[in-house]
Scaffold this active site. Structure first.
Site, mmCIF file in Angstrom:
data_model
loop_
_atom_site.group_PDB
_atom_site.id
_atom_site.type_symbol
_atom_site.label_atom_id
_atom_site.label_comp_id
_atom_site.label_asym_id
_atom_site.label_seq_id
_atom_site.Cartn_x
_atom_site.Cartn_y
_atom_site.Cartn_z
ATOM 1 N N ASP A 85 -12.326 6.716 4.233
ATOM 2 C CA ASP A 85 -11.247 6.522 5.108
ATOM 3 C C ASP A 85 -10.545 4.782 4.900
ATOM 4 O O ASP A 85 -9.631 4.682 5.368
ATOM 5 C CB ASP A 85 -11.354 6.915 6.556
ATOM 6 N N LYS A 130 -10.502 12.308 8.885
ATOM 7 C CA LYS A 130 -9.831 11.921 10.202
ATOM 8 C C LYS A 130 -9.759 13.193 11.030
ATOM 9 O O LYS A 130 -9.628 14.336 10.508
ATOM 10 C CB LYS A 130 -8.301 11.456 10.035
ATOM 11 N N LYS A 135 0.733 -1.144 -0.059
ATOM 12 C CA LYS A 135 0.018 -0.005 0.223
ATOM 13 C C LYS A 135 1.145 1.259 -0.050
ATOM 14 O O LYS A 135 1.779 1.471 0.964
ATOM 15 C CB LYS A 135 -0.843 -0.089 1.267
ATOM 16 N N ASP A 187 1.466 6.310 5.878
ATOM 17 C CA ASP A 187 0.381 5.270 5.291
ATOM 18 C C ASP A 187 1.031 4.557 3.837
ATOM 19 O O ASP A 187 0.194 3.836 3.335
ATOM 20 C CB ASP A 187 -0.708 5.985 4.880
ATOM 21 N N GLU A 217 -9.614 3.472 2.487
ATOM 22 C CA GLU A 217 -9.227 3.820 1.414
ATOM 23 C C GLU A 217 -7.982 2.402 0.790
ATOM 24 O O GLU A 217 -7.948 2.407 -0.264
ATOM 25 C CB GLU A 217 -8.572 4.876 0.957
ATOM 26 N N ASP A 268 -2.946 10.223 3.839
ATOM 27 C CA ASP A 268 -4.350 9.728 4.392
ATOM 28 C C ASP A 268 -4.844 10.652 5.187
ATOM 29 O O ASP A 268 -5.025 10.587 6.316
ATOM 30 C CB ASP A 268 -4.237 8.411 4.789
ATOM 31 N N ARG A 298 -7.756 -0.595 1.633
ATOM 32 C CA ARG A 298 -8.146 -2.056 0.889
ATOM 33 C C ARG A 298 -8.729 -1.561 -0.584
ATOM 34 O O ARG A 298 -8.599 -2.810 -1.323
ATOM 35 C CB ARG A 298 -9.303 -2.307 1.888
HETATM 36 N N1 BES Z 1 -4.211 4.291 7.041
HETATM 37 C C1 BES Z 1 -5.499 4.137 8.024
HETATM 38 C C2 BES Z 1 -5.261 2.844 9.154
HETATM 39 C C3 BES Z 1 -4.381 3.642 10.350
HETATM 40 C C4 BES Z 1 -4.763 4.140 11.148
HETATM 41 C C5 BES Z 1 -3.028 3.144 10.450
HETATM 42 C C6 BES Z 1 -4.173 4.432 12.472
HETATM 43 C C7 BES Z 1 -2.159 3.650 11.469
HETATM 44 C C8 BES Z 1 -2.972 4.415 12.562
HETATM 45 C C9 BES Z 1 -6.611 3.278 7.039
HETATM 46 O O1 BES Z 1 -6.726 3.787 5.640
HETATM 47 C C10 BES Z 1 -7.910 3.773 7.867
HETATM 48 O O2 BES Z 1 -8.218 4.839 7.969
HETATM 49 N N2 BES Z 1 -8.548 2.738 8.581
HETATM 50 C C11 BES Z 1 -9.772 2.836 8.879
HETATM 51 C C12 BES Z 1 -10.673 1.666 8.714
HETATM 52 C C13 BES Z 1 -12.195 2.144 9.006
HETATM 53 C C14 BES Z 1 -12.650 3.505 8.287
HETATM 54 C C15 BES Z 1 -13.153 0.936 8.625
HETATM 55 C C16 BES Z 1 -9.396 2.710 10.397
HETATM 56 O O3 BES Z 1 -8.707 1.981 10.702
HETATM 57 O O4 BES Z 1 -9.950 3.480 11.199
HETATM 58 ZN ZN ZN Z 2 -4.817 4.505 4.954
HETATM 59 MN MN MN Z 3 -7.920 5.617 5.802
#
Ligand code: BES
Ligand code: ZN
Ligand code: MN
Length: 489
Positions: free
Chosen positions: A338, A268, A256, A279, A340, A261, A342
């Protein structure tokens, strides 16, 4: 590039090695790890005084500085209990010694391998530690009054090839750390593509980069959807290293490469949003491994794939509720912009499944905050479809001391990502099994019968660990060593 690039090896007398300092190991019985008779007169007294004063304990990770006459310097590194020596102890020792060199402005060091450290992997680990511990990220400091970089290190005794191999792997990790530590305005998808091209040049790889127009036309609707909110050019990057027989199935690595992000329209919170420059650490793993592959030139086929973009909001951005069509034709209902990572991986996994006949696919992604809730910063979450592959990943993880923990991908979880109006949705059940939902979603884009494993590195990619060979709060390059080991290079 502030880290040791090369480490020398000497099988001769340590007293003939020309370095500013020496480093020697000691067990917790306070006996040195090798015959040290003939300790030169400058150091002998300093060392015996330090031992008599119980200044040195011999604990794993400990590094003490002993100053003798005429400014002679010895670093004494702890090895723990005699008879329990292992590679990780030597990696920590190497890291600690390099950190001590940087802190004390010592230009070079001779690292004396313990007499019972004959295993070649022990030497590799010591070399890895020396390089990784010397790493500093200071590209953006223009006013550092007293910058200092280590100039050299020599491993005395141990195995020569293992020194070279450990150095190469650690250089791959440092390259990944450099790209990962750079902020989103510098480490753009174009920057990642340029790094991929440079690595490809060293390693004789074919590197192909699709731009927005091209990958959109090709049908990568998920990557295109995420990228729609940014003018910073997104890229789909493919690195092909074909060092093996033509008919041999390639091992495919997918990372990825989300260079920043913001969460998109499902934005966020401001606190810690800056951390989302990390990210793209999944793509860092791919770059780091491919850099090591470029130098080690194994006789096998390895493909690296990186989908790369920012995730921004604005009037052009994709919206919650949108339906996207991925490269394999499956439709995705976006319920949270968010989630994104996946989405961009969906196209990459589909592409890998369609165009290669992979021996296996492994992907790396800072995919979920939930993995940090589950495992903290201690271990990487893994999940996949093939028991044998997962077993060998666990075994490599034990060897390289990069912890992984397996999550199940049971049918119940696969059902949770089914959408009412499309084939799948990009979130699972609210507030439940968030990391598994990420993996369950990805599984829909992996070709049937292709062994696959997903690494959620959100907790391990940047540091909270107090390890001598990592720098707290910055990119770690974790699992690169594990993957190189898994590839059996
Ligand atoms: N890049 C983030 C995951 C992340 C969050 C990595 C905090 C490191 C620290 C990812 O894109 C994300 O935002 N995931 C969401 C998914 C949810 C919306 C289903 C998450 O983990 O909140
Ligand atoms: Zn992300
Ligand atoms: Mn995200």
């Amino acid at each position: 590039m502030a880290h040791l690039l090369k480490i020398k090896h000497s099988s001769g007398d340590w007293r003939k090695v020309k370095t500013t300092a020496i480093a020697v190991g000691i067990y917790d019985d306070l006996k040195l790890s090798r015959q040290f008779q003939g300790v030169n007169r400058e150091l002998g007294r300093g060392l015996s005084n330090a031992l008599a004063a119980k200044f040195i304990k011999g604990k794993v990770g400990e590094v003490k500085t002993v100053v003798g006459k005429k400014g002679a310097i010895a670093f004494v590194f702890g090895l723990g209990k005699r008879g329990e020596l292992n590679a990780e102890t030597l990696r920590r020792a190497g890291g600690g010694v390099s950190k001590a060199c940087v802190a004390n402005k010592v230009e070079s060091v001779a690292f004396l391998m313990p007499i019972d450290g004959k295993d070649t992997y022990y030497t590799q680990a010591a070399a890895e530690g020396l390089v990784l511990g010397s790493y500093q990220f200071n590209e953006f400091k223009t006013m550092d009054e007293d910058p200092f970089e280590m100039m050299g290190a020599t491993v005395v005794s141990g195995n020569k090839q293992a020194v070279a191999k450990g150095t190469i792997i650690a250089n791959g990790v440092c390259l990944a750390r450099d790209v990962e530590n750079r902020p989103g305005n510098v480490a753009t998808p174009t920057h990642i593509a340029e790094n991929a091209k440079a690595i490809g040049k060293t390693g004789g790889m074919k590197v192909t980069v699709f731009d927005r127009e091209k990958f959109t036309k090709m049908g990568m609707g998920a990557l295109a959807g995420v990228a729609s909110g940014t003018d910073v050019p997104p890229k789909f990057i493919i690195m092909e290293y074909m060092g093996g027989p033509k008919k041999q199935k390639p091992k495919v690595l997918v990372g990825k490469g989300l260079t920043f992000d913001s969460g998109g329209i499902s934005i966020k919170p401001a606190a810690k949003m800056n951390e989302m420059k990390y990210d793209m650490c999944g793509s860092g793993v791919v770059l780091g491994v491919m850099q090591a592959v470029a130098e080690l030139k194994p006789k096998m086929n390895i493909v690296g794939i990186i989908p790369s973009t920012e995730n921004m909001s604005g009037d052009k951005a994709y919206r919650p509720g949108d339906v996207l069509t991925a490269y394999n034709g499956k439709t995705i209902e976006v319920l949270n912009t968010d989630a994104e990572g996946r989405l961009i991986l969906a196209d990459a996994l589909s592409y890998a499944s369609k165009h290669y006949d992979p021996e296996y696919i492994i992907d790396f992604a800072t995919l979920t905050g939930a993995v940090v809730v589950a495992l903290g910063h201690v271990a990487t979450g893994i999940m996949g479809t093939d028991e044998a592959l997962i077993e060998s990943i666990k075994s490599s993880s034990k060897t390289t001391a990069e912890k992984v923990w397996e999550f199940p991908l049971w049918d119940e979880y696969l059902k949770q990502v089914k959408s009412k109006i499309a084939d799948v949705k990009n979130v699972g059940a609210p507030m439940q099994a968030g990391s598994i939902a990420g993996g369950a979603f990805l599984e829909a884009f992996v070709g049937e019968d292709i062994p696959w494993c997903h690494f959620d590195i959100a907790g391990t990619a940047w540091g909270d660990k107090d390890l001598p060979y990592q720098n707290k709060g910055t990119a770690t390059g974790e699992v690169i060593r594990l993957v190189v080991n898994l590839l059996r290079i």
